[in-house]
Structures are given as structure tokens and as C-alpha cells.
Design an enzyme around this catalytic site. Sequence first.
Site, mmCIF file in Angstrom:
data_model
loop_
_atom_site.group_PDB
_atom_site.id
_atom_site.type_symbol
_atom_site.label_atom_id
_atom_site.label_comp_id
_atom_site.label_asym_id
_atom_site.label_seq_id
_atom_site.Cartn_x
_atom_site.Cartn_y
_atom_site.Cartn_z
ATOM 1 N N GLU A 1 51.508 41.375 -6.488
ATOM 2 C CA GLU A 1 51.015 42.526 -7.918
ATOM 3 C C GLU A 1 51.169 43.152 -7.237
ATOM 4 O O GLU A 1 50.007 43.538 -6.079
ATOM 5 C CB GLU A 1 50.072 41.562 -7.425
ATOM 6 C CG GLU A 1 49.669 40.779 -9.327
ATOM 7 C CD GLU A 1 48.523 40.070 -8.926
ATOM 8 O OE1 GLU A 1 48.835 39.318 -10.764
ATOM 9 O OE2 GLU A 1 47.530 40.281 -8.580
ATOM 10 N N HIS B 1 49.656 42.933 -3.864
ATOM 11 C CA HIS B 1 48.364 42.343 -3.483
ATOM 12 C C HIS B 1 49.060 40.558 -3.530
ATOM 13 O O HIS B 1 50.079 40.066 -3.982
ATOM 14 C CB HIS B 1 47.931 41.733 -5.178
ATOM 15 C CG HIS B 1 46.352 40.671 -5.317
ATOM 16 N ND1 HIS B 1 46.466 40.446 -6.034
ATOM 17 C CD2 HIS B 1 45.965 40.305 -3.959
ATOM 18 C CE1 HIS B 1 45.748 39.056 -5.807
ATOM 19 N NE2 HIS B 1 45.289 39.591 -4.577
ATOM 20 N N SER C 1 41.985 41.337 -3.557
ATOM 21 C CA SER C 1 42.474 40.806 -4.551
ATOM 22 C C SER C 1 40.498 41.295 -5.917
ATOM 23 O O SER C 1 41.266 41.446 -6.939
ATOM 24 C CB SER C 1 41.581 39.369 -4.458
ATOM 25 O OG SER C 1 42.185 39.073 -3.403
HETATM 26 N N1 LIG Z 1 42.525 34.488 0.382
HETATM 27 C C1 LIG Z 1 43.190 34.473 0.000
HETATM 28 O O1 LIG Z 1 43.198 33.536 -0.930
HETATM 29 C C2 LIG Z 1 42.931 35.531 -0.648
HETATM 30 C C3 LIG Z 1 44.855 36.235 -1.620
HETATM 31 C C4 LIG Z 1 45.227 37.417 -1.535
HETATM 32 C C5 LIG Z 1 44.043 38.450 -1.310
HETATM 33 N N2 LIG Z 1 43.137 38.711 -0.300
HETATM 34 C C6 LIG Z 1 42.301 39.689 0.102
HETATM 35 O O2 LIG Z 1 42.851 39.525 1.699
HETATM 36 C C7 LIG Z 1 41.961 40.396 2.342
HETATM 37 C C8 LIG Z 1 41.622 39.395 3.599
HETATM 38 O O3 LIG Z 1 40.872 38.315 3.312
HETATM 39 P P1 LIG Z 1 41.171 36.737 4.093
HETATM 40 O O4 LIG Z 1 40.824 35.829 3.244
HETATM 41 O O5 LIG Z 1 42.370 36.730 4.594
HETATM 42 O O6 LIG Z 1 40.092 37.334 5.452
HETATM 43 P P2 LIG Z 1 39.457 36.470 6.576
HETATM 44 O O7 LIG Z 1 38.129 36.669 6.585
HETATM 45 O O8 LIG Z 1 40.004 35.250 6.485
HETATM 46 O O9 LIG Z 1 40.443 38.020 7.461
HETATM 47 C C9 LIG Z 1 39.634 38.736 7.079
HETATM 48 C C10 LIG Z 1 40.344 39.727 8.865
HETATM 49 O O10 LIG Z 1 39.851 41.071 8.566
HETATM 50 C C11 LIG Z 1 39.063 41.706 10.609
HETATM 51 N N3 LIG Z 1 38.649 41.943 10.360
HETATM 52 C C12 LIG Z 1 37.302 42.470 9.756
HETATM 53 N N4 LIG Z 1 36.977 43.791 10.247
HETATM 54 C C13 LIG Z 1 38.025 44.371 10.673
HETATM 55 C C14 LIG Z 1 37.321 45.566 11.198
HETATM 56 N N5 LIG Z 1 36.878 46.319 10.872
HETATM 57 N N6 LIG Z 1 38.962 46.003 11.927
HETATM 58 C C15 LIG Z 1 39.985 45.380 11.896
HETATM 59 N N7 LIG Z 1 40.020 43.405 11.499
HETATM 60 C C16 LIG Z 1 38.866 43.520 11.063
HETATM 61 C C17 LIG Z 1 38.889 39.408 10.666
HETATM 62 O O11 LIG Z 1 38.529 40.297 12.341
HETATM 63 C C18 LIG Z 1 39.598 38.889 9.793
HETATM 64 O O12 LIG Z 1 40.191 38.347 10.847
HETATM 65 C C19 LIG Z 1 40.696 40.412 1.200
HETATM 66 O O13 LIG Z 1 40.520 42.022 1.051
HETATM 67 C C20 LIG Z 1 41.321 39.640 0.287
HETATM 68 O O14 LIG Z 1 40.624 40.037 -0.793
HETATM 69 C C21 LIG Z 1 42.296 37.108 0.282
#
Ligand SMILES: NC(=O)c1ccc[n+]([C@@H]2O[C@H](COP(=O)([O-])OP(=O)(O)OC[C@H]3O[C@@H](n4cnc5c(N)ncnc54)[C@H](O)[C@@H]3O)[C@@H](O)[C@H]2O)c1
Length: 272
Positions: free
Chosen positions: A139, A127, A106
Site C-alpha cells: 500500500e 506498507h 501499519s
Molecule cells: N509484523 C507485521 O506483520 C507487519 C506488517 C506490515 C507492517 N509492519 C510494520 O513494520 C514495522 C516493524 O514491524 P516488525 O513486525 O518488523 O517489528 P519488529 O519488532 O520485529 O522489528 C522492529 C525492528 O526495529 C529495530 N529498532 C528498534 N529501535 C530501533 C532504533 N532506534 N534504530 C534502529 N532499529 C531499531 C528493532 O531492533 C527491530 O529489529 C512496524 O511499523 C509495523 O507496524 C509490520
Amino acid sequence: MGSGIVQVAAQAGYSVLFVEANDELVKRGLGRLRDTLEGLAARGKLEARAKDETLGRIAGTPRLDDLKACDLVIEAMTENQALKNETFAKLDRICAPAAILATNTSSCNVTALAAATKRPGQVVGMHFFNPVPLMKLVEVVRTILTDDAAATAATEFVRSVGKVPVQAKDATAFIVNRLLVPYLLDAIRVYEGGLASLEDIDAAMKLGCGYPMGPFTLLDLVGLDTAMYVAEVMFDEFREARYAPPPLLKRMVMAGQLGRKTGRGFYTYDAK
Ligand SMILES: NC(=O)c1ccc[n+]([C@@H]2O[C@H](COP(=O)([O-])OP(=O)(O)OC[C@H]3O[C@@H](n4cnc5c(N)ncnc54)[C@H](O)[C@@H]3O)[C@@H](O)[C@H]2O)c1
């Protein structure tokens, strides 16, 4: 976000291999996907056969190396630029030269991720929005290094999983958050200034603008720590006061009042 992306890609017919940080998280991820798909089948939203076929297309692994046969990798790890840079450099060494490397970030810098690889032309932002299975928008983000062919392939992939792509350049927060975050920060400033109550600001924006929820309900849902983090990154990128997190937001985060997830943010939530 990762499990949502896995689900929509597998439901669209792709074979999907996901990576989690360790065996336990792989198992938990698979269990969660199974529960979601079985829930859809139980509610009549997915045929039993489609559910079984979808599950049959999903596999998990704790090893990044196992992604070597993938045509497209969508990274959805924890929002941390250094971790993502390091992962993109590794993926570049692991994946076939033609593979496209995408990020669901994001607020991280997609150009930095491209520059961490020897295939910067094949690095894009993809995204998705939360919850992925329900939200139609993606996006597609291109950097000044992205090839036309990679941007086109990423856009086609997005369409093929039933989503609607929009194109954006790599500038922090892309389209939606670039417009949404200053609005949410302004709502906090207006409340801090004493213009109206939380409830009335929420009601005004919901009923006056037709938004599905007011800014404080949305902030509590997103998480105040996440909102503050994104605002800090945007402030750092653009150096404009309108992106600076307001004092009240910072203090609520310091106090551990992060929204729904901690039971208290702008509103209070009980266990139910
Ligand atoms: N939460 C939202 O609303 C949202 C919306 C759009 C984009 N995003 C983006 O998506 C991404 C993830 O966000 P999220 O909210 O799902 O976070 P989250 O913390 O729920 O999930 C992150 C995941 O990454 C995994 N992870 C961490 N280190 C790792 C590694 N070394 N190897 C493999 N897996 C690993 C974790 O175990 C976890 O399952 C971020 O970049 C965030 O900006 C989030």
C-alpha cells in the site's frame, strides 16, 4: 519486516544499507539475510551467483548518519509513533534534500511523520505485507502533504522490486487492515456471544468464503497483542464501536495468551 524489505530490494538490484539499533543486531540481521538467501540457493530458488551478488549489495550499520547518501529510506522500526517521529526528524537532517522518506508502519500517523520533517512533500507510507518476499501487495500511502512526484517515485520503486502497488490515503490502517481488523474483532464477538465454536467459525470462513485461514488461526498468527494495539489505534482515530477491542481479547492479552508466539492464544500450540 525490515529484513524482508532489505532482501527484496537487494534481489531487485538495489544497493541497500540497513540500520539496526546496535552492532550485535546488525550482525544478527546480516546473518539472517545470509541464511535466507543461502536457503533459497540450496533449494534451487536462487542461482548461486545471484545469491552472491545480492549479498554483495547489502550492508548494515548501527548509525543513522550513514544513510546520508541514500535516495530512499524505508523505516520499519518498532511500531511507536514517538520513536518514529523522532527518527523522521533526524533523517530529515541527515538525508539529501531530494531523498524520499517512507514508513512501513501499519497504524502510525504518516502525516505526523511528514510534519516532523522539513520535507513533508517527500514523506510517504510504503506498507509491505508479511512475509515480505512472498506477499505481492504494497500500500503506497500519501498524506495531504505528499507531492505527486514523491508518490509516483514510491509507486515506481514498489513495482521495480516486483510488488503490486495500490494507492491509499493516510487514514489509520489504510485499506487492508481497515477492512480486516473489524472482521477479526467481529469474529471474537460472535464467539463470545456463543454462536459457534472456534473451530466451526474458522472452518466456516475458510470453506465458505475461500479464505486461506479462519479468523482465529489468523489472530493467533498475527499476535493478539498486536491485534489489540491496532484496534485501539483505530478506535482512537474513528471513535466507532466496531473498532473497539472486545472484552475477551483484552483479557487474553492480560493473561499473556498472545497466540502462537506464547504457545497459547485461541488455540494451543506445542513446541513443535
Ligand atoms: N509484523 C507485521 O506483520 C507487519 C506488517 C506490515 C507492517 N509492519 C510494520 O513494520 C514495522 C516493524 O514491524 P516488525 O513486525 O518488523 O517489528 P519488529 O519488532 O520485529 O522489528 C522492529 C525492528 O526495529 C529495530 N529498532 C528498534 N529501535 C530501533 C532504533 N532506534 N534504530 C534502529 N532499529 C531499531 C528493532 O531492533 C527491530 O529489529 C512496524 O511499523 C509495523 O507496524 C509490520
